[in-house]
Write a protein that holds these residues in place. Structure first.
Motif, PDB file in Angstrom:
ATOM      1  N   ASP A 142       2.345  13.430  -7.069  1.00  0.00           N
ATOM      2  CA  ASP A 142       2.326  13.955  -5.699  1.00  0.00           C
ATOM      3  C   ASP A 142       0.909  13.836  -5.133  1.00  0.00           C
ATOM      4  OD1 ASP A 142       2.642  15.357  -3.340  1.00  0.00           O
ATOM      5  OD2 ASP A 142       3.736  17.010  -4.260  1.00  0.00           O
ATOM      6  N   GLY A 143       0.798  13.319  -3.914  1.00  0.00           N
ATOM      7  CA  GLY A 143      -0.513  13.186  -3.289  1.00  0.00           C
ATOM      8  C   GLY A 143      -0.994  14.432  -2.570  1.00  0.00           C
ATOM      9  N   ALA A 144      -0.110  15.421  -2.378  1.00  0.00           N
ATOM     10  CA  ALA A 144      -0.491  16.619  -1.635  1.00  0.00           C
ATOM     11  C   ALA A 144      -1.619  17.365  -2.340  1.00  0.00           C
ATOM     12  CB  ALA A 144       0.716  17.539  -1.474  1.00  0.00           C
ATOM     13  N   GLY A 145      -2.637  17.727  -1.574  1.00  0.00           N
ATOM     14  CA  GLY A 145      -3.777  18.454  -2.102  1.00  0.00           C
ATOM     15  C   GLY A 145      -4.857  17.576  -2.684  1.00  0.00           C
ATOM     16  N   SER A 146      -4.529  16.294  -2.882  1.00  0.00           N
ATOM     17  CA  SER A 146      -5.492  15.369  -3.480  1.00  0.00           C
ATOM     18  C   SER A 146      -6.067  14.402  -2.457  1.00  0.00           C
ATOM     19  CB  SER A 146      -4.828  14.582  -4.616  1.00  0.00           C
ATOM     20  OG  SER A 146      -4.435  15.445  -5.659  1.00  0.00           O
ATOM     21  N   GLU A 147      -5.853  14.686  -1.189  1.00  0.00           N
ATOM     22  CA  GLU A 147      -6.350  13.792  -0.137  1.00  0.00           C
ATOM     23  C   GLU A 147      -7.862  13.612  -0.283  1.00  0.00           C
ATOM     24  OE1 GLU A 147      -2.688  15.946   1.204  1.00  0.00           O
ATOM     25  OE2 GLU A 147      -4.622  16.608   0.418  1.00  0.00           O
ATOM     26  N   GLY A 148      -8.307  12.384  -0.426  1.00  0.00           N
ATOM     27  CA  GLY A 148      -9.726  12.082  -0.554  1.00  0.00           C
ATOM     28  C   GLY A 148     -10.277  12.172  -1.964  1.00  0.00           C
ATOM     29  N   ARG A 149      -9.503  12.689  -2.899  1.00  0.00           N
ATOM     30  CA  ARG A 149      -9.967  12.827  -4.291  1.00  0.00           C
ATOM     31  C   ARG A 149      -9.764  11.495  -5.029  1.00  0.00           C
ATOM     32  NH1 ARG A 149     -11.071  17.175  -8.013  1.00  0.00           N
ATOM     33  NH2 ARG A 149     -11.288  16.225 -10.074  1.00  0.00           N
ATOM     34  N   LYS A 150     -10.728  11.110  -5.828  1.00  0.00           N
ATOM     35  CA  LYS A 150     -10.618   9.897  -6.643  1.00  0.00           C
ATOM     36  C   LYS A 150     -10.358  10.309  -8.083  1.00  0.00           C
ATOM     37  CE  LYS A 150     -13.629   7.033  -3.739  1.00  0.00           C
ATOM     38  NZ  LYS A 150     -12.494   6.260  -3.191  1.00  0.00           N
ATOM     39  N   TYR A 151      -9.226   9.870  -8.594  1.00  0.00           N
ATOM     40  CA  TYR A 151      -8.879  10.113  -9.987  1.00  0.00           C
ATOM     41  C   TYR A 151      -9.062   8.828 -10.789  1.00  0.00           C
ATOM     42  CZ  TYR A 151      -6.434  14.276  -8.120  1.00  0.00           C
ATOM     43  OH  TYR A 151      -6.105  15.442  -7.498  1.00  0.00           O
ATOM     44  N   ASP A 152      -9.049   8.970 -12.116  1.00  0.00           N
ATOM     45  CA  ASP A 152      -9.146   7.805 -12.989  1.00  0.00           C
ATOM     46  C   ASP A 152      -7.746   7.251 -13.223  1.00  0.00           C
ATOM     47  OD1 ASP A 152      -9.622   5.875 -14.882  1.00  0.00           O
ATOM     48  OD2 ASP A 152     -10.993   7.094 -16.070  1.00  0.00           O
ATOM     49  N   TRP A 153      -7.256   6.517 -12.235  1.00  0.00           N
ATOM     50  CA  TRP A 153      -5.885   6.023 -12.312  1.00  0.00           C
ATOM     51  C   TRP A 153      -5.718   5.002 -13.427  1.00  0.00           C
ATOM     52  CZ3 TRP A 153      -2.060   8.620 -10.675  1.00  0.00           C
ATOM     53  CH2 TRP A 153      -2.188   9.450  -9.550  1.00  0.00           C
ATOM     54  N   HIS A 154      -6.744   4.233 -13.721  1.00  0.00           N
ATOM     55  CA  HIS A 154      -6.624   3.290 -14.831  1.00  0.00           C
ATOM     56  C   HIS A 154      -6.349   4.032 -16.144  1.00  0.00           C
ATOM     57  CE1 HIS A 154      -8.583   0.119 -12.240  1.00  0.00           C
ATOM     58  NE2 HIS A 154      -7.630  -0.570 -12.831  1.00  0.00           N
ATOM     59  N   LYS A 155      -7.042   5.120 -16.349  1.00  0.00           N
ATOM     60  CA  LYS A 155      -6.827   5.909 -17.572  1.00  0.00           C
ATOM     61  C   LYS A 155      -5.417   6.502 -17.572  1.00  0.00           C
ATOM     62  CE  LYS A 155      -9.982   8.653 -19.272  1.00  0.00           C
ATOM     63  NZ  LYS A 155     -10.798   9.730 -19.874  1.00  0.00           N
ATOM     64  N   TRP A 156      -5.034   7.122 -16.479  1.00  0.00           N
ATOM     65  CA  TRP A 156      -3.736   7.781 -16.438  1.00  0.00           C
ATOM     66  C   TRP A 156      -2.585   6.788 -16.564  1.00  0.00           C
ATOM     67  CZ3 TRP A 156      -4.508  11.802 -11.874  1.00  0.00           C
ATOM     68  CH2 TRP A 156      -5.495  12.716 -12.254  1.00  0.00           C
ATOM     69  N   LEU A 157      -2.692   5.666 -15.868  1.00  0.00           N
ATOM     70  CA  LEU A 157      -1.596   4.704 -15.915  1.00  0.00           C
ATOM     71  C   LEU A 157      -1.542   3.982 -17.254  1.00  0.00           C
ATOM     72  CD1 LEU A 157       0.501   4.205 -13.712  1.00  0.00           C
ATOM     73  CD2 LEU A 157      -1.511   5.412 -12.899  1.00  0.00           C
TER      74      LEU A 157
END
Length: 395
Positions: A142-157
């Motif tokens: 869910d993108g709600a609440g994370s607007e503008g936040r950068k996560y480590d998507w490579h790690k998570w995916l």
């Protein structure tokens, strides 16, 4: 079609978004029954069930080792309960697929303010869910609440791809399925399966920045709560249940536009889905099953102009078209005509996309032949299925 179940701390606080400061002591469903959820989903014809394993308040519905803010600190089942496990087992028993919603935004966890620490924290939660509960059909970011936040998507995916390589990924990172952009279950038309971006959340017009590895084939999922604007259960708000006519309209504008429909039924504070919510869902799905269970005609076709002989004089007012999407979406424009006593009559003059499925409705005609004419295409059209129906009650 799938069924969403929003269940957690908010079920007991009358909140939609908890702040993460509610005591685990209040989480105590008195008659929890995940088999009832799965039974409703199965009867409705849903192929999968999605559970909010952790919503924005950070409260975890499984026996996580990452935090004490979870069911193990609650009085439910003496702190030994596991909602995720019971839900996964119920889905397997009823032969439907199971998916998990794991909110990236966490309003309880202190390390959320340290991106590197939180990326590792979330990685451990994701690993627990993807290794401890069997096959996972979809992971909902869910993108709600994370607007503008950068996560480590490579790690998570990488965790998803390692442990659940067949899981669908919703809308973030390297998605395989994208958000429609609203919470009322309505897909636009045309609704192409190819896309380069989708809206992040309801609270911004910004589009996601998907990783470069993302395929441009990213079909749409339409999520909608059966209670208008209510994702979690709230006492005394049965009047918010959407009327049957609205649910039918949603069906035609989601499934009928080639998208997946994910409809939310929220369990109450006993741990069961209220019967009134279940009855309304089943009322809708039974009605649609009756409409589309017995086609008057069914055929296939290939080419820019295809004619079918109908079984004598056939009275119909619905057509369901499906492309062979293993070869992509090829049709970009089409017309449908019927041969009546008065000659060829155009019943659909402005069709655009077909894709996985397009349900066309029109005034009732009686005809002996049906003609498909492609007015624009990327390659030779391959029609996997063409089916005709007559619907008496079109409300």
């Amino acid at each position: 079609m799938g069924m969403f179940c929003h269940f957690g701390m908010n079920t007991f606080t009358a909140n939609e978004w908890g702040k993460g400061d509610d005591s685990p002591e209040i989480f105590n469903p008195t008659d929890f029954d995940a088999r009832q959820w799965a039974d409703i989903a199965k009867k409705a014809g849903c192929k999968y069930l999605m559970l909010t394993a952790k919503h924005h308040d950070g409260f975890c519905l499984w026996q996580t080792e990452t935090t004490d803010y979870s069911v193990k600190s609650s009085p439910w089942r003496g702190g030994k309960g596991d909602v995720v496990r019971e839900c996964a087992e119920a889905c397997r028993e009823y032969g439907i697929k199971f998916g998990v919603y794991l909110s990236p935004w966490d309003r309880h966890e202190p390390c959320y303010n340290d991106p590197a620490l939180y990326d590792e924290y979330y990685s451990r939660q994701l690993t627990e869910l993807l290794t401890g509960y069997g096959d996972i059909y979809e992971v909902w970011f869910d993108g709600a609440g994370s607007e503008g936040r950068k996560y480590d998507w490579h790690k998570w995916l990488s965790i998803v791809h390692r442990y659940q390589p067949n899981a669908m990924v919703f809308n973030m990172g390297i998605p395989t399925i994208r958000w429609v952009g609203n919470e009322v279950g309505l897909a636009p038309y045309p609704c192409w399966n190819t896309a380069e971006a989708a809206r992040v959340s309801m609270f911004t017009d910004d589009m996601t920045t998907w990783l470069p590895e993302t395929s441009n084939w990213v079909p749409v999922e339409c999520d909608v709560p059966i209670r208008n604007q209510k994702w979690f259960w709230h006492a005394g708000e049965e009047d918010c249940i959407r009327p049957l006519e609205e649910l039918i309209r949603i069906y035609y504008h989601s499934i009928g536009h080639g998208a997946n429909l994910l409809i939310n039924l929220a369990p109450d504070n006993t741990g069961k889905i209220p019967q009134c919510d279940a009855d309304r869902l089943l009322e809708m799905t039974e009605k649609m099953k009756r409409r589309f269970c017995c086609p008057l005609f069914e055929g296939t076709g290939q080419g820019t102009s295809v004619t079918w002989d109908l079984p004598g004089e056939t009275r119909f007012n619905h057509l369901i078209l499906m492309e062979d999407i293993s070869q992509g979406e090829r049709v970009k424009g089409y017309q449908l005509k019927a041969l009546t006593h008065d000659g060829w009559k155009t019943i659909i003059g402005d069709g655009i996309a077909i894709g996985h499925k397009k349900i066309d409705r029109f005034d009732t005609v009686t005809a002996t032949k049906l003609l498909f004419e492609c007015t624009a295409c990327d390659a030779e059209p391959l029609l996997r299925s063409v089916r005709a129906y007559y619907v008496e009650d079109r409300s």
